[in-house]
Design an enzyme around this catalytic site. Structure first.
Site, PDB file in Angstrom:
ATOM      1  N   GLN A  31       0.827  -1.209   0.000  1.00  7.80           N
ATOM      2  CA  GLN A  31       0.000   0.000   0.000  1.00  7.80           C
ATOM      3  C   GLN A  31       0.861   1.258   0.000  1.00  7.80           C
ATOM      4  O   GLN A  31       0.328   2.365  -0.017  1.00  7.80           O
ATOM      5  CB  GLN A  31      -0.913  -0.005   1.238  1.00  7.80           C
ATOM      6  CG  GLN A  31      -1.911  -1.144   1.237  1.00  7.80           C
ATOM      7  CD  GLN A  31      -2.758  -1.217   2.500  1.00  7.80           C
ATOM      8  OE1 GLN A  31      -2.903  -2.280   3.078  1.00  7.80           O
ATOM      9  NE2 GLN A  31      -3.342  -0.125   2.925  1.00  7.80           N
ATOM     10  N   ARG A  62      -8.534  -0.821   8.054  1.00  9.49           N
ATOM     11  CA  ARG A  62      -9.548   0.125   7.597  1.00  9.49           C
ATOM     12  C   ARG A  62      -9.803   1.201   8.647  1.00  9.49           C
ATOM     13  O   ARG A  62     -10.943   1.459   9.033  1.00  9.49           O
ATOM     14  CB  ARG A  62     -10.838  -0.606   7.252  1.00  9.49           C
ATOM     15  CG  ARG A  62     -11.654   0.179   6.244  1.00  9.49           C
ATOM     16  CD  ARG A  62     -12.761  -0.612   5.641  1.00  9.49           C
ATOM     17  NE  ARG A  62     -13.333   0.181   4.563  1.00  9.49           N
ATOM     18  CZ  ARG A  62     -14.085  -0.295   3.603  1.00  9.49           C
ATOM     19  NH1 ARG A  62     -14.356  -1.572   3.558  1.00  9.49           N
ATOM     20  NH2 ARG A  62     -14.575   0.488   2.674  1.00  9.49           N
ATOM     21  N   CYS A  63      -8.714   1.774   9.145  1.00  6.47           N
ATOM     22  CA  CYS A  63      -8.880   2.850  10.122  1.00  6.47           C
ATOM     23  C   CYS A  63      -7.634   3.696  10.151  1.00  6.47           C
ATOM     24  O   CYS A  63      -6.599   3.317   9.637  1.00  6.47           O
ATOM     25  CB  CYS A  63      -9.172   2.285  11.503  1.00  6.47           C
ATOM     26  SG  CYS A  63      -7.761   1.671  12.384  1.00  6.47           S
ATOM     27  N   GLU A 100     -12.780   4.571   5.581  1.00  8.74           N
ATOM     28  CA  GLU A 100     -12.836   3.734   6.776  1.00  8.74           C
ATOM     29  C   GLU A 100     -13.941   4.121   7.742  1.00  8.74           C
ATOM     30  O   GLU A 100     -14.158   3.416   8.738  1.00  8.74           O
ATOM     31  CB  GLU A 100     -11.500   3.852   7.494  1.00  8.74           C
ATOM     32  CG  GLU A 100     -11.277   5.257   8.039  1.00  8.74           C
ATOM     33  CD  GLU A 100      -9.824   5.550   8.379  1.00  8.74           C
ATOM     34  OE1 GLU A 100      -8.951   5.029   7.677  1.00  8.74           O
ATOM     35  OE2 GLU A 100      -9.595   6.271   9.329  1.00  8.74           O
TER      36      GLU A 100
END
Ligand code: CDP
Length: 783
Positions: free
Chosen positions: A221, A368-369, A738
């Site tokens: 990523q 996802r945060c 997110e």
């Protein structure tokens, strides 16, 4: 020259995702799709023990298997000074074990073979002599005086404690609690979960023996950051390393860290002179790569009798696993957890955090945060609901009484964060209206009389995304700024290169829409390149919903730079002064004479064919964005459930989600992001948990034990929106990817607790499996 005005599909248009065309035709290009001439395959032998001394590794039987090219051991890696590597948190992590294994699934040896199946088969022929040691599987065990020392190789490390971190004002908070009319507390564990992306992690390492050029195709990523880390680890010059992240089948934070497999495959390619491919199987992904959460939290809220919140105290123990490997901004040991005061005007707050090593895979990734915002949001929203009941107020009214008001923004929280903008009342009001809150409460009371357990759960989350300003935010000292490079070709088509790396979020579409909005070139005429460290500007990558707040801003900035030059070119073509030229949706018009116009395409052609004396040719530029602040998306989620007291099963009847992410670039993509986030939030609340037995065996090693919600279980979502632009972001956008994973778990749990509160149930830790719910009901009834 005057041009027809065509509607430009810029900001606010639900443009279909460009990238889906190749994905739905099965023509995506993922790591496992890459085949290079002479490519070899790597498989990794992993430890069956969670903690064991490694007496010996003998690869001779494996080496003898036909098709096996090499067996790589820790000893071999140590000879090349590669047995250990730095982590993104400034710790060290074993690449291949040399002394002892520290978690089940740790990398012990690797086989390189001509075929992936031969490589796997050969693993069984490696003889390893382990000597099991005592195991630590929780921060509580890690802190015990007689706990086995996990990181005994670290100089000066005498226990399993990693860090202590504090935020806020202890004295002011103590004073608030001393004067409180009521104190409400909650202990909760946010369990270990796994991002479990569709595509597991892997790489193809290709080091050209003739030139020494390293090209590493990798599920990353953050390719630019990883290149720098590789340069530091391998001592190679950065221009000799190219990291390419092709299509990525979901990341969710799992693909931020550097995993040993990447390093071993690269070393193997260097030593053997062949490309080497390594792809994890599902079990390897689940047991050995970036877990998330695993926070043991204690929260206390000080209140006045009338329900005014006056103070917040939170302490937590973090289970970081055997190596501290997560990517948090280096000054912030538990990321952005200090946003834990949430949406409330809390005059005093104090947070303490302690991190511990345990015999588990390294964890703490931002699943996802935004770093640790999910844990923080869950803590405050659960505590607020319990506090409302204990003070005897309706949870919606209690929240509304204590919200930060619209006119208090920019708002400085008690832990020192400056919230950019918000209108929490509006989001809450819309959610209550959409769900029919007042009527639902009546129906709930009636249902209770009939013995039915209906629950209504709310969560009014505040997020913090877009890390971050260079003064406070860096990873390994590298500032968290991001870039965008834009070139408009002579024909008026454009090429945008960005430092974020999409993993399914649709950057190829939305970032083109930002350029479209600014310059008036249609999004389908703008190619977007990402994920190649040799062909994109520097930046820290995509995680923590930071792409829109950072790269989105850089994209707007570079577009505006080009617009400035384009205006000069238009003035030249229109034979007027620059001040008289106006740009709107791709048309440059003369003030007061709107028929006199040229298009961006005319201007682009002139940039290469007919530019004024003294002007440089071309229409291109680059911009790097150093955010003045983070952005603070928010929203209110309302969940309605019915619980069956006899079985503990609970069914979701309604989910209403009102999100405010500022200006929406592509409403359809935003809704898709919210649907995905809600599904993951539901999964975490209802079924996802990586468990370990007392010997440190990872129980959630496959999708039969680690449950993900399928279309069958996933409830229907009803969405709503408010729009409160970010004042400092060039296009007023905040991140959104997110939000729903951050905000929704508390809403699901609050709904179940709301149903069970009259029975005496005060808390159930996630996941709320029917067994746990049933047990909580039994315990509450037993007294
Ligand atoms: O960093 P990541 O891409 O995961 O998260 P994000 O910045 O929240 O963006 C997720 C997707 O939603 C991207 O395609 C964004 O451009 C899009 N988005 C949008 O259209 N409008 C917003 N206000 C925020 C995000």
């Amino acid at each position: 020259m005057a041009a027809e005005a065509e509607e430009i599909r810029g900001i606010g248009h639900s443009v279909r995702r460009k990238e889906d065309d190749r994905f739905i035709r099965g023509a995506g290009n993922y790591i496992d799709d890459i085949h290079l001439p002479g490519m070899l395959h790597m498989a990794i032998l992993r430890s069956p023990f969670a903690h064991a001394k490694l007496n010996s590794v003998d690869g001779s039987r494996a080496q003898a298997l036909e098709g096996v090219i090499a067996v790589v051991t820790g000893e071999l890696m140590a000879q090349h000074n590669l047995a250990w590597m730095p982590t993104l948190s400034g710790d060290t992590e074993a690449v291949l074990v040399t002394d002892k294994v520290r978690f089940q699934g740790q990398e012990v040896a690797a086989v390189i073979a001509t075929d992936p199946y031969i490589a796997k088969d050969a693993l069984e022929l490696i003889d390893v002599d382990y000597e099991p040691l005592g195991v630590v599987i929780s921060p509580q065990q890690a802190a015990a005086a007689d706990a086995p020392l996990i990181r005994d190789e670290k100089e000066g490390q005498t226990d399993n404690h990693i860090y202590h971190w504090e935020s806020g004002d202890k004295e002011a908070t103590d004073a608030a609690f001393a004067q409180a009319d009521k104190v409400v507390s909650l202990d909760t564990w946010y369990p270990r979960s796994h991002p479990a992306p569709l595509e597991t992690c892997g790489c193809v390492a290709d080091i050209n023996p003739a030139t020494g050029q390293a090209t590493i195709y990798m599920t990353s990523q953050a390719p630019q950051l990883i290149r720098t880390v590789f340069a530091l680890v391998a001592g190679l010059p950065e221009e000799k390393i190219r990291i390419v992240s092709p299509d990525i089948g979901g990341g969710f934070g799992n693909k931020v860290p550097v995993y040993p497999g990447y390093v071993i495959a690269t070393a193997a390619s260097l030593l053997l002179g062949h490309p080497v491919k390594w792809i994890e199987d599902r079990t390897e992904n689940l047991i050995s790569t970036g877990f998330a959460r695993d926070f043991w939290m204690h929260g206390e809220m000080a209140l006045k009798e009338d329900g005014t919140m006056t103070g917040l105290r939170v302490s937590l123990d973090a289970d970081e696993g055997a190596f501290h490997a997560d990517a948090q901004p280096s000054k912030l040991k538990v990321g952005l957890f200090h946003v834990v005061s949430g949406s409330y005007d809390l005059p005093a707050a104090h947070v303490t955090a302690d991190g511990y090593y345990t015999n588990k895979a390294p964890g703490g990734v931002a699943y996802r945060c935004s770093f640790r915002v999910t844990e923080a949001s869950f803590m405050i929203e659960r505590l607020v609901q319990n506090a409302a009941y204990e003070i005897g107020m309706d949870p919606a009214e209690f929240r509304k009484k204590n919200f930060i008001e619209k006119d208090q923004f920019p708002y400085t929280s008690a832990t020192g964060l400056t919230y950019d903008s918000g209108d929490y009342q509006a989001a809450m009001d819309l959610a209550l209206e959409k769900v029919g809150y007042a009527q639902l409460r009546k129906e709930q009371a009636e249902a209770r009389e009939q013995g039915r357990l209906i629950g209504i759960g709310l969560a009014s989350f505040t997020e913090i995304v877009g890390a971050g300003p260079h003064k406070d935010y860096d990873i390994l000292g590298i500032k968290m700024n991001d870039g965008a490079e834009l070139r408009v070709h002579p024909t008026g088509k454009a090429h945008l290169k960005i430092s974020s790396q999409t993993q399914g979020q649709g950057h190829e579409t939305t970032f083109a829409q930002i350029v479209a909005e600014e310059l008036g070139i249609q999004p389908e005429d703008i190619k977007v390149t990402h994920g190649d460290s040799d062909d994109t500007p520097y930046g820290l990558g995509t995680y923590a919903s930071r792409s829109t707040p950072t790269v989105g801003a850089a994209t707007a900035m570079v577009s505006r730079k080009l617009a400035d030059k384009a205006r000069k070119l238009a003035a030249h073509l229109l034979e007027v002064s620059e001040e008289d030229v106006e740009l709107a949706k791709g048309r440059f018009t003369v003030k007061g004479a709107p028929d006199k116009a040229v298009t961006i395409q005319d201007v682009a052609f002139a940039a290469y064919t007919n530019f004024p004396d003294g002007m440089e040719a071309g229409l291109e530029g680059v911009a790097y964005y150093d955010p003045p602040n983070l952005t603070y998306p928010f929203g209110t989620y309302a969940v309605v459930v019915e619980v069956d007291a006899d079985t503990g099963q609970w069914k979701v009847e309604r989910v209403v989600a009102v999100d405010d992410c500022g200006v929406r670039i592509n409403p359809m993509i935003v809704e898709g992001q919210i649907h995905g986030g809600l599904t993951e939030g539901f999964g975490i609340a209802a079924m996802e948990q990586i468990t370990f037995d007392e010997e440190g065996n990872c129980i959630g090693a496959n999708f039969l034990d680690y449950l993900l919600p399928t279309a069958w279980e996933t409830p229907k979502f009803e969405l709503g929106e408010t729009v409160t632009p970010s004042p400092h972001h060039p296009i007023g956008a905040k991140g959104v990817g997110e939000s729903a994973t951050v905000g929704s778990p508390a809403a699901f749990v609050n709904a179940v607790i709301d149903a069970l509160w009259p029975l005496g149930v005060r808390n159930i830790d996630m996941p709320l499996t029917s067994g746990k719910v049933w047990e909580a009901i039994q315990n509450a009834q037993a007294g």
